[in-house]
Motif scaffolding. Structure first.
Motif, short mmCIF file in Angstrom:
data_model
loop_
_atom_site.label_atom_id
_atom_site.label_comp_id
_atom_site.label_asym_id
_atom_site.label_seq_id
_atom_site.Cartn_x
_atom_site.Cartn_y
_atom_site.Cartn_z
N MET A 99 0.84 -1.21 0.00
CA MET A 99 0.00 0.00 0.00
C MET A 99 0.87 1.26 0.00
O MET A 99 0.59 2.22 -0.73
N ALA A 100 1.93 1.27 0.81
CA ALA A 100 2.83 2.42 0.85
C ALA A 100 3.54 2.61 -0.49
O ALA A 100 3.70 3.74 -0.97
N VAL A 101 3.93 1.50 -1.11
CA VAL A 101 4.60 1.57 -2.42
C VAL A 101 3.62 2.08 -3.48
O VAL A 101 3.97 2.94 -4.29
N ALA A 102 2.40 1.56 -3.49
CA ALA A 102 1.40 2.00 -4.46
C ALA A 102 1.08 3.48 -4.30
O ALA A 102 0.96 4.21 -5.29
N THR A 103 0.99 3.94 -3.07
CA THR A 103 0.71 5.35 -2.80
C THR A 103 1.85 6.23 -3.30
O THR A 103 1.62 7.25 -3.95
N TYR A 104 3.09 5.82 -3.04
CA TYR A 104 4.25 6.59 -3.48
C TYR A 104 4.34 6.62 -5.00
O TYR A 104 4.63 7.66 -5.60
N ALA A 105 4.10 5.46 -5.64
CA ALA A 105 4.16 5.39 -7.11
C ALA A 105 3.10 6.30 -7.74
O ALA A 105 3.37 6.99 -8.73
N LYS A 106 1.92 6.31 -7.18
CA LYS A 106 0.85 7.16 -7.70
C LYS A 106 1.17 8.63 -7.46
O LYS A 106 0.95 9.47 -8.33
N GLU A 107 1.72 8.92 -6.29
CA GLU A 107 2.10 10.29 -5.92
C GLU A 107 3.15 10.86 -6.87
O GLU A 107 3.10 12.01 -7.27
N LYS A 108 4.12 10.02 -7.24
CA LYS A 108 5.21 10.45 -8.13
C LYS A 108 4.88 10.29 -9.61
O LYS A 108 5.66 10.68 -10.47
N GLY A 109 3.73 9.68 -9.91
CA GLY A 109 3.34 9.49 -11.32
C GLY A 109 4.22 8.50 -12.05
O GLY A 109 4.50 8.69 -13.24
N MET A 110 4.66 7.46 -11.37
CA MET A 110 5.52 6.46 -11.99
C MET A 110 4.72 5.63 -12.99
O MET A 110 3.61 5.22 -12.71
N GLU A 111 5.32 5.42 -14.15
CA GLU A 111 4.70 4.57 -15.16
C GLU A 111 5.78 3.78 -15.88
O GLU A 111 6.94 4.19 -15.90
N LEU A 112 5.37 2.66 -16.45
CA LEU A 112 6.32 1.78 -17.11
C LEU A 112 6.74 2.36 -18.45
O LEU A 112 5.94 2.92 -19.18
N ARG A 113 8.03 2.21 -18.77
CA ARG A 113 8.55 2.65 -20.04
C ARG A 113 8.74 1.45 -20.95
O ARG A 113 9.03 0.35 -20.48
N SER A 114 8.63 1.66 -22.23
CA SER A 114 8.89 0.56 -23.15
C SER A 114 10.40 0.44 -23.34
O SER A 114 11.13 1.44 -23.32
N PRO A 115 10.91 -0.80 -23.49
CA PRO A 115 12.36 -1.00 -23.61
C PRO A 115 12.91 -0.38 -24.90
O PRO A 115 12.28 -0.44 -25.95
N ARG A 116 14.09 0.23 -24.79
CA ARG A 116 14.75 0.84 -25.95
C ARG A 116 15.91 -0.02 -26.45
O ARG A 116 16.24 0.04 -27.63
N PHE A 117 16.54 -0.78 -25.57
CA PHE A 117 17.74 -1.48 -25.95
C PHE A 117 17.51 -2.99 -26.15
O PHE A 117 18.13 -3.60 -27.00
N VAL A 118 16.65 -3.57 -25.34
CA VAL A 118 16.42 -5.01 -25.38
C VAL A 118 15.01 -5.25 -25.90
O VAL A 118 14.06 -4.69 -25.37
N THR A 119 14.90 -6.09 -26.91
CA THR A 119 13.57 -6.42 -27.42
C THR A 119 13.18 -7.80 -26.95
O THR A 119 13.97 -8.74 -27.04
N PRO A 120 11.96 -7.93 -26.42
CA PRO A 120 11.54 -9.24 -25.89
C PRO A 120 11.31 -10.27 -26.97
O PRO A 120 11.17 -10.04 -28.09
#
Length: 120
Positions: A99-120
């Motif tokens: 819950m604390a992690v989710a709150t902090y991530a939402k507070e900071k606006g963290m979002e996943l980035r798409s990979p630039r160097f490694v392709t899955p």
């Protein structure tokens, strides 16, 4: 030639102090994400119990503080990328509640980035 000169011992191509380029942190982060997807860390989790390693981490996470410490905050963004936003895994890694992690991530606006160097 300026890049090859070691400023400590004033020799070229110094093997002792090294003039190696700094590692690419984005590439290292993407490789860590791939390892996470492959389940590499799950094998290591079986061997390591964070509550035993870190004395400050409570055995029952209900006793954990509701807010992240400054050290946890500094680690949280990189862990968010490595664990692909899985707050339970992030909380386990940094010794906090999901819950604390989710709150902090939402507070900071963290979002996943798409990979630039490694392709899955």
């Amino acid at each position: 030639y300026r890049n090859l000169l070691c400023r400590r011992c004033f020799t070229y191509d110094c093997n002792l102090h090294g003039n190696l380029p700094k590692p690419n942190l984005e590439l290292l982060g993407e490789l860590a994400v791939l390892k996470e997807k492959e389940g590499h860390w799950e094998e290591l989790d079986k061997d390591i119990d964070l509550a035993k390693v870190l004395d400050k981490v409570p055995m029952d996470m209900t006793d954990a503080p509701a807010e992240l410490t400054p050290i946890q905050k500094s680690i949280c963004e990189r862990a968010f990328l490595i664990f692909q936003g899985d707050t339970k895994k992030i909380a386990k890694a940094i010794g906090s509640t999901s819950m604390a992690v989710a709150t902090y991530a939402k507070e900071k606006g963290m979002e996943l980035r798409s990979p630039r160097f490694v392709t899955p």
